[in-house]
Scaffold this motif. Structure first.
Motif, PDB file in Angstrom:
ATOM      1  N   UNK A   1      -7.699   6.203   9.738  1.00 37.61           N
ATOM      2  CA  UNK A   1      -7.878   5.554   8.442  1.00 37.61           C
ATOM      3  C   UNK A   1      -7.257   6.359   7.311  1.00 37.61           C
ATOM      4  N   UNK A   2      -7.339   7.690   7.415  1.00 34.46           N
ATOM      5  CA  UNK A   2      -6.766   8.519   6.351  1.00 34.46           C
ATOM      6  C   UNK A   2      -5.238   8.383   6.346  1.00 34.46           C
ATOM      7  N   UNK A   3      -4.611   8.392   7.521  1.00 36.10           N
ATOM      8  CA  UNK A   3      -3.153   8.210   7.566  1.00 36.10           C
ATOM      9  C   UNK A   3      -2.776   6.872   6.924  1.00 36.10           C
ATOM     10  N   UNK A   4      -3.475   5.807   7.338  1.00 33.25           N
ATOM     11  CA  UNK A   4      -3.180   4.492   6.758  1.00 33.25           C
ATOM     12  C   UNK A   4      -3.313   4.520   5.237  1.00 33.25           C
ATOM     13  N   UNK A   5      -4.401   5.107   4.737  1.00 32.87           N
ATOM     14  CA  UNK A   5      -4.633   5.077   3.304  1.00 32.87           C
ATOM     15  C   UNK A   5      -3.594   5.889   2.544  1.00 32.87           C
ATOM     16  N   UNK A   6      -3.213   7.036   3.088  1.00 35.86           N
ATOM     17  CA  UNK A   6      -2.197   7.851   2.421  1.00 35.86           C
ATOM     18  C   UNK A   6      -0.870   7.098   2.380  1.00 35.86           C
ATOM     19  N   UNK A   7      -0.542   6.409   3.459  1.00 39.06           N
ATOM     20  CA  UNK A   7       0.743   5.718   3.529  1.00 39.06           C
ATOM     21  C   UNK A   7       0.794   4.510   2.586  1.00 39.06           C
ATOM     22  N   UNK A   8      -0.325   3.793   2.445  1.00 32.30           N
ATOM     23  CA  UNK A   8      -0.304   2.630   1.551  1.00 32.30           C
ATOM     24  C   UNK A   8      -0.676   2.998   0.118  1.00 32.30           C
ATOM     25  N   UNK A   9      -1.019   4.258  -0.119  1.00 30.76           N
ATOM     26  CA  UNK A   9      -1.323   4.676  -1.486  1.00 30.76           C
ATOM     27  C   UNK A   9      -2.763   4.443  -1.906  1.00 30.76           C
TER      28      UNK A   9
ATOM     29  N   UNK B   1      -3.843  -6.380   2.264  1.00 29.26           N
ATOM     30  CA  UNK B   1      -4.352  -6.462   0.883  1.00 29.26           C
ATOM     31  C   UNK B   1      -3.541  -5.597  -0.072  1.00 29.26           C
ATOM     32  N   UNK B   2      -2.967  -4.525   0.444  1.00 30.51           N
ATOM     33  CA  UNK B   2      -2.148  -3.659  -0.401  1.00 30.51           C
ATOM     34  C   UNK B   2      -0.714  -4.155  -0.502  1.00 30.51           C
ATOM     35  N   UNK B   3      -0.452  -5.371  -0.045  1.00 28.39           N
ATOM     36  CA  UNK B   3       0.839  -5.992  -0.303  1.00 28.39           C
ATOM     37  C   UNK B   3       1.859  -5.855   0.809  1.00 28.39           C
ATOM     38  N   UNK B   4       1.471  -5.288   1.954  1.00 31.47           N
ATOM     39  CA  UNK B   4       2.437  -5.156   3.037  1.00 31.47           C
ATOM     40  C   UNK B   4       2.542  -6.462   3.815  1.00 31.47           C
ATOM     41  N   UNK B   5       3.706  -6.710   4.390  1.00 28.74           N
ATOM     42  CA  UNK B   5       3.937  -7.905   5.190  1.00 28.74           C
ATOM     43  C   UNK B   5       3.253  -7.807   6.544  1.00 28.74           C
ATOM     44  N   UNK B   6       3.371  -8.861   7.355  1.00 31.81           N
ATOM     45  CA  UNK B   6       2.611  -8.868   8.620  1.00 31.81           C
ATOM     46  C   UNK B   6       3.042  -7.797   9.620  1.00 31.81           C
ATOM     47  N   UNK B   7       4.360  -7.528   9.751  1.00 36.28           N
ATOM     48  CA  UNK B   7       4.773  -6.515  10.732  1.00 36.28           C
ATOM     49  C   UNK B   7       4.279  -5.123  10.335  1.00 36.28           C
TER      50      UNK B   7
ATOM     51  N   UNK C   1      -4.429  -7.061  18.543  1.00 31.30           N
ATOM     52  CA  UNK C   1      -5.478  -7.479  17.616  1.00 31.30           C
ATOM     53  C   UNK C   1      -5.036  -7.328  16.167  1.00 31.30           C
ATOM     54  N   UNK C   2      -4.361  -6.216  15.870  1.00 34.88           N
ATOM     55  CA  UNK C   2      -3.893  -5.991  14.506  1.00 34.88           C
ATOM     56  C   UNK C   2      -2.884  -7.056  14.102  1.00 34.88           C
ATOM     57  N   UNK C   3      -2.012  -7.439  15.039  1.00 37.10           N
ATOM     58  CA  UNK C   3      -1.000  -8.448  14.730  1.00 37.10           C
ATOM     59  C   UNK C   3      -1.640  -9.810  14.482  1.00 37.10           C
ATOM     60  N   UNK C   4      -2.654 -10.148  15.271  1.00 35.52           N
ATOM     61  CA  UNK C   4      -3.345 -11.422  15.052  1.00 35.52           C
ATOM     62  C   UNK C   4      -3.994 -11.432  13.668  1.00 35.52           C
ATOM     63  N   UNK C   5      -4.657 -10.341  13.326  1.00 28.91           N
ATOM     64  CA  UNK C   5      -5.325 -10.275  12.027  1.00 28.91           C
ATOM     65  C   UNK C   5      -4.310 -10.350  10.889  1.00 28.91           C
ATOM     66  N   UNK C   6      -3.209  -9.605  11.011  1.00 27.95           N
ATOM     67  CA  UNK C   6      -2.217  -9.586   9.936  1.00 27.95           C
ATOM     68  C   UNK C   6      -1.559 -10.949   9.786  1.00 27.95           C
ATOM     69  N   UNK C   7      -1.265 -11.595  10.914  1.00 28.84           N
ATOM     70  CA  UNK C   7      -0.639 -12.912  10.847  1.00 28.84           C
ATOM     71  C   UNK C   7      -1.600 -13.936  10.255  1.00 28.84           C
ATOM     72  N   UNK C   8      -2.852 -13.889  10.700  1.00 30.70           N
ATOM     73  CA  UNK C   8      -3.843 -14.804  10.155  1.00 30.70           C
ATOM     74  C   UNK C   8      -3.990 -14.645   8.649  1.00 30.70           C
ATOM     75  N   UNK C   9      -4.112 -13.404   8.205  1.00 33.05           N
ATOM     76  CA  UNK C   9      -4.282 -13.176   6.773  1.00 33.05           C
ATOM     77  C   UNK C   9      -3.054 -13.652   6.003  1.00 33.05           C
ATOM     78  N   UNK C  10      -1.873 -13.427   6.576  1.00 32.02           N
ATOM     79  CA  UNK C  10      -0.635 -13.876   5.933  1.00 32.02           C
ATOM     80  C   UNK C  10      -0.628 -15.398   5.782  1.00 32.02           C
ATOM     81  N   UNK C  11      -1.196 -16.083   6.762  1.00 29.84           N
ATOM     82  CA  UNK C  11      -1.243 -17.549   6.730  1.00 29.84           C
ATOM     83  C   UNK C  11      -2.415 -18.065   5.908  1.00 29.84           C
TER      84      UNK C  11
END
Lengths: 205, 205, 205
Positions: free
Chosen positions: C43-51, C109-115, C156-166
């Motif tokens: 989680x810390x890596x993710x948060x640092x990378x997305x700001x 939520x931080x504006x990144x696309x699905x991939x 699972x992450x891809x399903x969630x990201x795609x769903x949220x994008x849609x």
């Protein structure tokens, strides 16, 4: 004066990184990079995590120059530097105290509460050594030998973070908090105090 | 055109990561992750440190796709890819030159001075390989063999950062700075030039 | 409820970090630090990378406390904890599902696309274990054994990201996406499904 102390701390940490590199037979690039990573790594991790970017340790050329010099000195004079290890350890304990306290206070200034600030203060003090050991291909020494290094670091950082949370002026809290870390570290080293290791053999894997 | 060059550089770096993974008998996850880490790692570190988040190498799906493809190609065709190692090294030298210079210029655009920009340019070029080696469980090769890799990288990055600081247009400075890195790297490789290693045996530990 | 699930996931991940530390004979500092790094690292890596700094995993003391407790429990009760490994693996699969999906949705939520969101969701799930293994001096297990861990995490992450994008509501997408990861992981573990490893011997180096 704090800047001078900070630079001295970075220099000493960087020397320890350079010595690990020399003893692992790394080339000049490895010696300088390990010196830089050891001297600056803890502060850079803290700054990236709290959002203080670019970290002063990278944006300010004096912070970059000091560990490069330390690395080159270690590279060329490593037999002499290696014989000073006892003295280096004493300076290292002072650097540790300073880094933990300064790291905790910076985290607190960025709005973190006392527990996170104490944790980040400890990271400031021990992070560089962890990176050094990873780059040198060994398990971080602070995890292995039961040497009291991270625990005194956490203690000083916690005192500083708690003091700052309670409104104590930085000028008042820095010296006693740093001395707890440094003193505990030095006394533990001298008397051979050890952190506990798991009892019994490890469970079957 | 810079985007294309950048993607080619990432592809070549990623191939080198995939080959290291295959030779360490990692599975397909390891091959793809090492390819991604090698291709994108240096730029991501630079961007996190200067505050350019989320890094384009992660936010732009083309940057993600290229090293995944490189990893899969290496996974399935590794005997053929492995035989191309000499050619890959040449492309790698071009990728190194491009990455260092682009990294230094980006750091300078984010307000860093010439010394930090040069350092971050070098990190952009060599950071991915360091992460690759850590993930593969070995001491980073750029620290060990005296191969001239990081030093030419720093030279090109320093030229670019200094030029930009003096107001030279990016379009003018990129090619010569990158060629210093690439040329030095290739000539050093061909002639067997070596970075110095510590003289004498290491001091007793 | 999500907070509770998150804390349970961190606790289970942290236990796995503590067990690795105990089995490598690390001292109490190593056990607690590995527990924290495993529970919070992804989680810390993710948060640092997305700001998203400072990361909640560091700024919120509850997130800090849970892995410390897990580390101490493992340190003192490791024979009992070690015998529960089968049960821990089941909880770990649930934690993995939750982390991947929550990580992907946060990136989105931080504006990144699905991939990129899918990639960062996977990193949230597997990053802590990678750091754990690096700190313990071994090649990350998810790269080595062909165990299906990262691939279900990515699914699972891809399903969630795609769903949220849609535009699918988070409340609708979380459970099915997480169950894909968790279910795939558990079934693969039970049936011994394996990710492919490179065919033939590795090419000559």
């Amino acid at each position: 004066m704090l800047l001078t102390l900070d630079l001295v701390g970075i220099f000493v940490f960087a020397i320890s990184g350079g010595l690990v590199a020399v003893r692992n037979q790394l080339d000049i690039v490895g010696v300088v990079v390990l010196a830089m990573a050891t001297g600056l790594g803890g502060g850079v991790i803290r700054d990236v995590v709290i959002g203080a970017v670019p970290p002063p340790a990278i944006a300010d050329w004096r912070y970059l120059l000091i560990p490069v010099v330390a690395g080159l000195v270690t590279f060329w004079l490593h037999p002499a530097v290696g014989r000073l290890e006892r003295e280096i350890n004493v300076f290292d304990a002072f650097g540790l105290g300073l880094f933990c306290v300064a790291g905790a206070l910076k985290a607190q200034e960025y709005g973190l509460g006392p527990a996170p600030s104490a944790a980040l203060g400890m990271v400031t003090g021990v992070g560089g050594g962890i990176i050094r050991d990873l780059l040198a291909g060994r398990i971080p020494v602070i995890f292995r030998h039961g040497e009291l290094y991270a625990i005194p670091a956490l203690a000083g950082a916690a005192i500083a973070a708690t003091g700052a949370e309670l409104g104590v002026a930085h000028a008042v809290i820095i010296a006693p908090a740093a001395l707890v870390t440094t003193g505990w570290r030095l006394i533990a080293d001298q008397r051979g105090w050890r952190a506990p290791v798991p009892r019994l053999g490890p469970p079957s894997s």
